[in-house]
Design a protein around this motif. Structure first.
Motif, mmCIF file in Angstrom:
data_model
loop_
_atom_site.group_PDB
_atom_site.id
_atom_site.type_symbol
_atom_site.label_atom_id
_atom_site.label_comp_id
_atom_site.label_asym_id
_atom_site.label_seq_id
_atom_site.Cartn_x
_atom_site.Cartn_y
_atom_site.Cartn_z
ATOM 1 N N SER A 62 -31.580 2.730 8.807
ATOM 2 C CA SER A 62 -30.990 2.308 7.536
ATOM 3 C C SER A 62 -30.634 0.827 7.616
ATOM 4 O O SER A 62 -30.678 0.215 8.692
ATOM 5 C CB SER A 62 -29.728 3.133 7.227
ATOM 6 N N LEU A 63 -30.273 0.258 6.465
ATOM 7 C CA LEU A 63 -29.963 -1.162 6.382
ATOM 8 C C LEU A 63 -28.596 -1.373 5.731
ATOM 9 O O LEU A 63 -28.159 -0.571 4.903
ATOM 10 C CB LEU A 63 -31.021 -1.899 5.539
ATOM 11 N N HIS A 64 -27.937 -2.457 6.115
ATOM 12 C CA HIS A 64 -26.712 -2.893 5.459
ATOM 13 C C HIS A 64 -27.092 -3.989 4.451
ATOM 14 O O HIS A 64 -27.641 -5.021 4.837
ATOM 15 C CB HIS A 64 -25.703 -3.430 6.480
ATOM 16 N N LEU A 65 -26.827 -3.752 3.186
ATOM 17 C CA LEU A 65 -27.225 -4.694 2.134
ATOM 18 C C LEU A 65 -26.064 -5.608 1.753
ATOM 19 O O LEU A 65 -24.934 -5.144 1.577
ATOM 20 C CB LEU A 65 -27.686 -3.942 0.894
ATOM 21 N N ILE A 66 -26.350 -6.896 1.640
ATOM 22 C CA ILE A 66 -25.390 -7.873 1.125
ATOM 23 C C ILE A 66 -26.113 -8.679 0.047
ATOM 24 O O ILE A 66 -27.172 -9.254 0.307
ATOM 25 C CB ILE A 66 -24.881 -8.814 2.239
ATOM 26 N N GLY A 67 -25.567 -8.710 -1.151
ATOM 27 C CA GLY A 67 -26.231 -9.428 -2.234
ATOM 28 C C GLY A 67 -25.243 -10.040 -3.197
ATOM 29 O O GLY A 67 -24.139 -9.533 -3.395
ATOM 30 N N SER A 68 -25.642 -11.161 -3.788
ATOM 31 C CA SER A 68 -24.849 -11.778 -4.850
ATOM 32 C C SER A 68 -25.795 -12.173 -5.967
ATOM 33 O O SER A 68 -26.989 -12.390 -5.755
ATOM 34 C CB SER A 68 -24.092 -13.008 -4.338
ATOM 35 N N SER A 69 -25.267 -12.239 -7.202
ATOM 36 C CA SER A 69 -26.054 -12.612 -8.370
ATOM 37 C C SER A 69 -27.283 -11.698 -8.484
ATOM 38 O O SER A 69 -27.139 -10.480 -8.514
ATOM 39 C CB SER A 69 -26.450 -14.088 -8.294
ATOM 40 N N TYR A 70 -28.509 -12.272 -8.497
ATOM 41 C CA TYR A 70 -29.684 -11.406 -8.628
ATOM 42 C C TYR A 70 -29.816 -10.450 -7.440
ATOM 43 O O TYR A 70 -30.362 -9.342 -7.581
ATOM 44 C CB TYR A 70 -30.962 -12.241 -8.755
ATOM 45 N N GLY A 71 -29.297 -10.842 -6.290
ATOM 46 C CA GLY A 71 -29.339 -9.948 -5.136
ATOM 47 C C GLY A 71 -28.630 -8.634 -5.386
ATOM 48 O O GLY A 71 -28.969 -7.602 -4.776
ATOM 49 N N THR A 72 -27.650 -8.636 -6.307
ATOM 50 C CA THR A 72 -26.979 -7.373 -6.629
ATOM 51 C C THR A 72 -27.897 -6.468 -7.438
ATOM 52 O O THR A 72 -27.827 -5.246 -7.320
ATOM 53 C CB THR A 72 -25.681 -7.622 -7.414
ATOM 54 N N ASP A 81 -33.391 3.799 -5.966
ATOM 55 C CA ASP A 81 -34.720 4.303 -5.606
ATOM 56 C C ASP A 81 -34.817 4.791 -4.162
ATOM 57 O O ASP A 81 -35.634 5.670 -3.862
ATOM 58 C CB ASP A 81 -35.762 3.192 -5.819
ATOM 59 N N PHE A 82 -34.005 4.209 -3.287
ATOM 60 C CA PHE A 82 -34.069 4.570 -1.864
ATOM 61 C C PHE A 82 -32.655 4.726 -1.299
ATOM 62 O O PHE A 82 -32.254 3.986 -0.399
ATOM 63 C CB PHE A 82 -34.836 3.501 -1.068
ATOM 64 N N PRO A 83 -31.874 5.672 -1.806
ATOM 65 C CA PRO A 83 -30.488 5.813 -1.344
ATOM 66 C C PRO A 83 -30.383 6.092 0.159
ATOM 67 O O PRO A 83 -29.411 5.680 0.800
ATOM 68 C CB PRO A 83 -29.957 6.993 -2.172
ATOM 69 N N GLU A 84 -31.384 6.772 0.712
ATOM 70 C CA GLU A 84 -31.346 7.078 2.150
ATOM 71 C C GLU A 84 -31.514 5.843 3.013
ATOM 72 O O GLU A 84 -31.227 5.865 4.218
ATOM 73 C CB GLU A 84 -32.441 8.096 2.493
ATOM 74 N N LEU A 85 -31.952 4.754 2.392
ATOM 75 C CA LEU A 85 -32.187 3.509 3.122
ATOM 76 C C LEU A 85 -30.891 2.764 3.419
ATOM 77 O O LEU A 85 -30.810 1.985 4.369
ATOM 78 C CB LEU A 85 -33.121 2.616 2.290
ATOM 79 N N VAL A 86 -29.832 3.034 2.648
ATOM 80 C CA VAL A 86 -28.638 2.185 2.664
ATOM 81 C C VAL A 86 -27.524 2.800 3.496
ATOM 82 O O VAL A 86 -27.049 3.906 3.211
ATOM 83 C CB VAL A 86 -28.144 1.938 1.225
ATOM 84 N N ALA A 87 -27.097 2.034 4.526
ATOM 85 C CA ALA A 87 -25.925 2.427 5.298
ATOM 86 C C ALA A 87 -24.657 1.917 4.629
ATOM 87 O O ALA A 87 -23.628 2.595 4.604
ATOM 88 C CB ALA A 87 -26.020 1.870 6.721
ATOM 89 N N SER A 88 -24.713 0.698 4.067
ATOM 90 C CA SER A 88 -23.598 0.139 3.317
ATOM 91 C C SER A 88 -24.139 -0.932 2.383
ATOM 92 O O SER A 88 -25.227 -1.466 2.612
ATOM 93 C CB SER A 88 -22.540 -0.458 4.251
#
Length: 244
Positions: A62-72, A81-88
């Motif tokens: 899994s991956l830890h996602l950090i995003g701002s603006s369009y990254g959100t 689409d890929f909830p199993e991909l996200v750890a946080s």
């Protein structure tokens, strides 16, 4: 960098400079399509699939996602689409897919300007230097709406003539709504109020990615907007909100 920006290849950068924005956009699109670039493959959903592919190639669970603006927007698309991909996921300044950005942008901008004005009023040094900042801003917008001012914009290392109306003023000023430049916004407003247009003109040269020397991928921006915003927006409703 996700597809279409930064160091990816191809990066959807628009280099056309005819002085007519509509013509520049049309030429950029045609040049990218001749490359050839399939602009339909540059979207939030495709980027989300890219992240899932990357996870599989790296063999990580899994991956830890950090995003701002369009990254959100990308982050929320991955979560959908890929909830199993996200750890946080840590998302700042969120732009959810269900929001009509064209209709909500004016209210968002108003809120940002109101917070800036309140912050200046609450700061002794700022309020002493600019005691009439809100009146300055209102006066600038009213004056430029009926009497645009000739200015020089710093673009690609050279000065270019332009007409500063109220829309261009807001567009340029919003470039300063970053942690690095926000403190300069009151001075920019006041300078424009006293007809000193050089500071606001220099903002045209500012790019948030300047530290990395990577140009803004305007083609990627347009691909996302044209596929994810325009089909679900009403031009009449957006214009009504803006005019109000």
């Amino acid at each position: 960098d996700y597809r279409g920006v930064g160091r990816t290849s191809p990066a959807l950068v628009c280099t056309e400079r005819t002085g007519d924005e509509g013509e520049d956009i049309d030429r950029c699109r045609k040049r990218l399509e001749r490359a050839p670039v399939d602009l339909h493959t540059y979207s939030s959903a495709v980027i989300a699939r890219d992240l899932d592919d990357l996870r599989r190639v790296l063999d990580v669970p899994s991956l830890h996602l950090i995003g701002s603006s369009y990254g959100t927007r990308v982050g929320m698309t991955v979560l959908r689409d890929f909830p199993e991909l996200v750890a946080s996921a840590t998302l700042d300044a969120a732009a959810p897919p269900e929001i009509d950005l064209f209709e909500t942008a004016p209210e968002t901008f108003d809120r940002a300007f109101a917070r800036m004005l309140d912050a200046c009023t609450a700061d002794t040094a700022c309020s002493d230097a600019f005691p009439a900042l809100e009146r300055d801003l209102d006066a600038v917008l009213e004056r430029l709406a009926v009497d645009p001012a000739p200015i020089s914009l710093a673009v690609d290392g050279e000065l270019r003539p332009a007409q500063l109306d109220h829309r261009l003023f807001i567009d340029l000023l919003l470039r300063a709504f970053t942690p690095r430049l926000l403190a300069a916004v009151p001075a920019l407003i006041h300078a424009t109020a006293v007809a000193d247009y050089e500071p606001i003109g220099m903002l045209a040269a500012y790019q948030p990615r300047a530290a990395t020397r990577l140009p803004f991928a305007f083609g990627m921006h347009l691909s996302v907007v044209c596929s994810e915003e325009v089909p679900f927006s009403s031009a009449a409703d957006a214009e009504a909100v803006q005019s109000s």
